[in-house]
Design a protein around this motif. Structure first.
Motif: not given
Length: 169
Positions: A138-152
């Protein structure tokens, strides 16, 4: 603007996933663009997006930080797919965060997604349908923030327009 809400993949797990061998002619996703999508929003105005940000900040702050397990890398969404992805467990904390985000979006008039939420981190796009050949983690993804992204549309890469830390552990 084309936009979405997601969880960023920090540098360390991103580097580990980036060291995996890719199939021939696969187009890898840049390490700085790795994320797990919570909600794709499509084309939205900046004003509409900014109006959501206080509610999304509140959701992030109310979500305790947690670690998400990525048990394997495989073709997504199933054999014959054209995406190579780190598959994420359907952790109850992730599902609660996903549900909270979608409650805000529904209140803002966004039609609910009809497909089942299949959490994953896209690593590469494949040139043709590909058979399953899972790479165990396995790999571990630390969930420490939520982001709002733009995909130009005019350039590669995503741009973080807003980021909100999760609550403490």
């Amino acid at each position: 603007m084309r936009c979405f809400i997601g969880l960023p993949v920090p540098a360390e797990p991103g580097a580990a996933l980036g060291r995996l061998p890719l199939p021939a002619r696969a187009r890898s996703v840049a390490a700085t663009d790795l994320h797990l999508t919570l909600a794709f929003l499509g084309e939205r105005s900046g004003g509409w997006a900014r109006a959501l940000w206080p509610a999304l900040a509140g959701i992030a702050a109310a979500t305790p930080a947690f670690d998400l397990t990525l048990p394997a890398v495989d073709v997504f969404p199933r054999a014959g797919g054209r995406v190579l992805a780190a598959l994420a467990e359907r952790d109850p904390r992730l599902l609660a965060l996903h549900g909270a985000v979608w409650r805000v979006l529904r209140d803002a008039g966004v039609a609910a997604e009809t497909r089942r939420f299949l959490p994953h981190v896209t690593l590469a796009r494949l040139p043709a349908p590909t058979e399953s050949n899972p790479v165990p983690g396995p790999w571990t993804l630390p969930v420490r923030e939520v982001m709002f992204y733009q995909s130009p549309p005019e350039q590669d890469g995503y741009r973080a327009l807003a980021r909100w830390p999760t609550g403490t552990d």
